[in-house]
Each structure stands twice: as C-alpha cells, then as structure tokens.
Design a protein around this motif. Sequence first.
Motif, PDB file in Angstrom:
ATOM      1  N   ALA A 185       0.832  -1.209   0.000  1.00 56.52           N
ATOM      2  CA  ALA A 185       0.000   0.000   0.000  1.00 56.52           C
ATOM      3  C   ALA A 185       0.867   1.260   0.000  1.00 56.52           C
ATOM      4  O   ALA A 185       0.566   2.255  -0.683  1.00 56.52           O
ATOM      5  CB  ALA A 185      -0.918  -0.021   1.219  1.00 56.52           C
ATOM      6  N   HIS A 186       1.966   1.213   0.778  1.00 59.30           N
ATOM      7  CA  HIS A 186       2.863   2.371   0.822  1.00 59.30           C
ATOM      8  C   HIS A 186       3.528   2.614  -0.533  1.00 59.30           C
ATOM      9  O   HIS A 186       3.653   3.753  -1.004  1.00 59.30           O
ATOM     10  CB  HIS A 186       3.922   2.151   1.900  1.00 59.30           C
ATOM     11  CG  HIS A 186       4.873   3.293   2.058  1.00 59.30           C
ATOM     12  ND1 HIS A 186       6.059   3.397   1.335  1.00 59.30           N
ATOM     13  CD2 HIS A 186       4.808   4.424   2.826  1.00 59.30           C
ATOM     14  CE1 HIS A 186       6.679   4.502   1.667  1.00 59.30           C
ATOM     15  NE2 HIS A 186       5.950   5.160   2.576  1.00 59.30           N
ATOM     16  N   ARG A 209       1.087   4.086  -3.077  1.00 61.97           N
ATOM     17  CA  ARG A 209       0.410   5.345  -2.787  1.00 61.97           C
ATOM     18  C   ARG A 209       0.906   6.483  -3.705  1.00 61.97           C
ATOM     19  O   ARG A 209       0.103   7.235  -4.260  1.00 61.97           O
ATOM     20  CB  ARG A 209       0.628   5.723  -1.322  1.00 61.97           C
ATOM     21  CG  ARG A 209      -0.127   7.003  -0.913  1.00 61.97           C
ATOM     22  CD  ARG A 209       0.041   7.300   0.568  1.00 61.97           C
ATOM     23  NE  ARG A 209      -0.579   6.268   1.371  1.00 61.97           N
ATOM     24  CZ  ARG A 209       0.109   5.428   2.158  1.00 61.97           C
ATOM     25  NH1 ARG A 209       1.436   5.523   2.226  1.00 61.97           N
ATOM     26  NH2 ARG A 209      -0.502   4.515   2.871  1.00 61.97           N
ATOM     27  N   THR A 241      -1.309   8.372  -6.516  1.00 66.02           N
ATOM     28  CA  THR A 241      -1.605   9.793  -6.305  1.00 66.02           C
ATOM     29  C   THR A 241      -1.260  10.601  -7.554  1.00 66.02           C
ATOM     30  O   THR A 241      -2.012  11.501  -7.982  1.00 66.02           O
ATOM     31  CB  THR A 241      -0.812  10.314  -5.091  1.00 66.02           C
ATOM     32  OG1 THR A 241      -1.165   9.570  -3.928  1.00 66.02           O
ATOM     33  CG2 THR A 241      -1.111  11.789  -4.846  1.00 66.02           C
TER      34      THR A 241
END
Length: 274
Positions: free
Chosen positions: A237-238, A241, A245
């Motif tokens: 997830a990190h 991201r 974005t």
Amino acid sequence: MRALPRSAAWRIATVTAIAFALATFAIGFAVHRAVHSAFQNQLENNIRQTTASLLTEYRDEGLAGLTAAIDERERSPANKLGFAIFSGDGKRVAGALDTPMPDVGWRRILFADPEEGPDPARAFSTDLANGMRLAVAADMEPVEAMDETIIRVFLLGSLGVLVMGTILALGLARYLKLRLDRIAVGSRAFALGDHSGRAQVGPHGDEFDELAASINAMLDRIAALLDNLRQVTSDLAHDMRTPLTQLRGQMAALLRAPEEEREDRVERAIEQCD
C-alpha cells in the motif's frame, strides 16, 4: 456430557466392556460344559463299574445272588445309585428304582423319588437271561445343581463386567474430553481472532501434551505468516500510494486540459498504469 453417545472414547470403552462380558460368558460356558462332562463321566464310570460288579455276581450266583447284591448295596448309607431288575414283560421284580423298563444302553430316564417326585437320572441297562434286564441309574440332581451354580456365577460375573465397563467408559470419556478440551481451547480462540490463543500443554509429557505442543507450533507458524502478510500488504500500500496519487492528479488535470492535449495525456496515463 452432551456428546457422550458420539464420543470415540465412549464407543471404545463400551465395545471393550461388551467384549470382556462376552469373553466371560464364553469362559463360563466352557467351564460349565467341562464341569458337567466331568461330573457326568464320573457318574457313568461309577455306573459302569457297579454294573460290571453286579454282572459278575449274576454269572457266579445267578438271579438270587444278583438280587442279594442289589439289596446289600441299597441298604448301604454310602450308596448313591438306584437299581432295578425287570422281567421279560417289563415288570420290576427287584430293586428300589421306580421307573419303567428302559431300553438297553445309556439312557436318560425319569424315576419316582419318594421325597421329590419325578427326577431325571442317567441309567445303563443290560439284558440278562430269559428276557430279564438290569438297570443301574444315578440321580442327575447333583450335576444339575452344579450346572445352575456355574451358570449363576458366570451370569453375575458378566453383569459385573458390564457394570465396570460402563463405569470405565464414562470415566474414560470424561477424562479424554477434559484433556482434549484443554487442547482445543487455544485453537478455538485462534479461529475466533485471538491470535495469542494457544493449547494448554500439561506437565505429563504424554501424547496429549505432545499433540498440544504440535498444535501450538502450527499456530505460531500461522501467526507469523499472518504478520508477514500484514507487513507485505502495508508495504504494498505504501509503495502504491505515490504512483496512484500521481495518476489521480493526471486524471484530474486531464479534465481541465485542452481538447488537443487530452489524447497525449491519456496515452501517458496508460503507459504509467502499465
């Protein structure tokens, strides 16, 4: 215990108890037959020997000597046999054995006991001269009493084995359920989300404790794998991201871009997705 009828411990202990009861019954039957045969053989040997002795008297001294020998034996307090001499027409002419004339050889007869009425007896009959017949018999009451005693003892023994087996089944099923519940409590808690739940390992070091230790090792491994999965998910997830974005920013800018720039920006967004 609600699950007692479905308990493996209950089934094993019950089958074992029934097997022991059947074995006790089989032993009792074998003992009964052996004792019965031994007593009957003893009676028959006594009858056979006494018959041979009376026939010797008959050969040596005739019918009068045979009758006298029978009278002497019947007066003896130690005598346990019954005697009768029958004429050719079947009438009893000597001896106190009150029974119809039996056939020659070994027979089971009924005689009239002065005290008890009709009683069964084991008899051996031999033909004499002039159609006469000698019968020597032994009352079967002692043998039947012994049979009843043996049957009663072993029936009670079988019942005792069944009762003890039932108590054993209940005790064994309860013991196993308690031990298995201590093992299952940890895995149930783990399944409900408490990843710290573990089976209770006792101090005995027996098979149940070894099983509990094995289950705990498996739960430790599963907990470690779940922690790794959470870490991988968090890292993923990190890592995603920032590009997501950026991609979202491009999509938002695409809405405001001039018509002639949109196709170029869409292609760059597709490349970034790939």
